[in-house]
Enzyme design. Sequence first.
Site, PDB file in Angstrom:
ATOM      1  N   VAL A 113      71.234  49.433  35.880  1.00  0.00           N
ATOM      2  CA  VAL A 113      70.924  48.698  37.112  1.00  0.00           C
ATOM      3  C   VAL A 113      69.521  49.057  37.605  1.00  0.00           C
ATOM      4  O   VAL A 113      69.146  48.724  38.720  1.00  0.00           O
ATOM      5  CB  VAL A 113      71.974  48.989  38.215  1.00  0.00           C
ATOM      6  N   ASP A 114      68.743  49.755  36.731  1.00  0.00           N
ATOM      7  CA  ASP A 114      67.450  50.291  37.186  1.00  0.00           C
ATOM      8  C   ASP A 114      66.273  49.335  37.044  1.00  0.00           C
ATOM      9  O   ASP A 114      65.162  49.645  37.508  1.00  0.00           O
ATOM     10  CB  ASP A 114      67.153  51.614  36.460  1.00  0.00           C
ATOM     11  N   HIS A 134      75.791  45.000  34.809  1.00  0.00           N
ATOM     12  CA  HIS A 134      76.330  45.713  35.977  1.00  0.00           C
ATOM     13  C   HIS A 134      75.495  45.510  37.236  1.00  0.00           C
ATOM     14  O   HIS A 134      75.582  46.290  38.172  1.00  0.00           O
ATOM     15  CB  HIS A 134      76.504  47.209  35.658  1.00  0.00           C
ATOM     16  N   CYS A 142      75.920  39.979  50.171  1.00  0.00           N
ATOM     17  CA  CYS A 142      76.706  39.982  51.399  1.00  0.00           C
ATOM     18  C   CYS A 142      78.194  40.036  51.074  1.00  0.00           C
ATOM     19  O   CYS A 142      78.689  39.259  50.258  1.00  0.00           O
ATOM     20  CB  CYS A 142      76.384  38.722  52.216  1.00  0.00           C
TER      21      CYS A 142
END
Length: 259
Positions: A113-114, A134, A142
């Site tokens: 997720v980097d 991911h 939201c």
Amino acid sequence: MGAPGLVRLPIVKPALDEVRRLLRGADRTLALTGAGVSAESGVPTFRGEEGLWKSYRPEDLATPQAFRRDPRLVWEWYAWRRELVAKCAPNAGHHALAGAAGSGRMSVVTQNVDGLHERAAREASAFSETLELHGSLFRDRCEGCGVRFPARADVDTTSEEDLPRCPVCSGLLRPDVVWFGESLDQTILNSAFSAALEADVCLVVGTSALVQPAASIPLATLEGGGVLVEVNPESTPLTALSAVSVRGRASEVLPALFA
Ligand code: BJW
Ligand code: ZN
């Protein structure tokens, strides 16, 4: 120049030669990456001696239940990780994959997720989309209406009242990542499985291959008649299924493969 006796010989030369041969013969290659590919950029992995799960419990921080129970705590952890990753840069492994993907015959699917694969591709001005299974540390979503937003620079985690809220519906924002027990984006997952099925070689880099459904993606390559190549200092459940396992670090092995 060092003395000839001190020249650092590639420890995995026969394996590298075999992988280069497989990659040269492949029309389509899929690279599936995990936290290990970013380890040498300074991004902590999850499992293993130095992994995040040694100090933090996933059930307290990486499940929807944890967020409902204590959103402030979860946000605090993600704000810390955002700050940490923002200071990291893609390493030679990300750059090697970006270069190879830019050639058009390789797709990159990551559990990370980097955002470091995308950054490496941008730095090389290479157009290649990375499928992020991911989600992304640098996006918010939201809880109420599902709208996504680029992450803000600072998240105030002083109290629950200070946490970021949706400008559309005032719902609580959360990091746009996939937690345990949550479904992955179906479109991204389908694209990843299709790419795996079509691939002649699936290069599995820096993942413990323990988390589903990501760990099953390479199996689609085997079903389609392709082969697996693993790059990892340690063995994993995919090692026994791999045509070649290169025991080494991503930042050293990948540049050697795609030079
Ligand atoms: C190097 C290196 C160097 C070091 N160079 N290499 C079937 C069976 C059993 C359980 C399940 C199942 N299906 C679903 C589940 C439940 C669960 C699961 O898989 N659990 C298992 C752990 C048992 N999966 C889910 O919940 C998924 N959702 C889902 O399936 O929905 C439908 C469903 C729900 C419930 C039940 C059934 C179906 C969602 C999974 C989401 C994972 N999320 C996380 C957090 C993301 C957000 C965040 O970052 O905060 O994703 S967990 C964490 O693990 C993160 C990673 O992407 C993921 C994988 O980790 P990765 O990348 O493999 O890292 P490590 O640390 O494990 O390994 C690093 C490797 O690098 C090691 O091998 C090192 O040796 C190596 N390395 N240095 C190269 N220099
Ligand atoms: Zn909203």
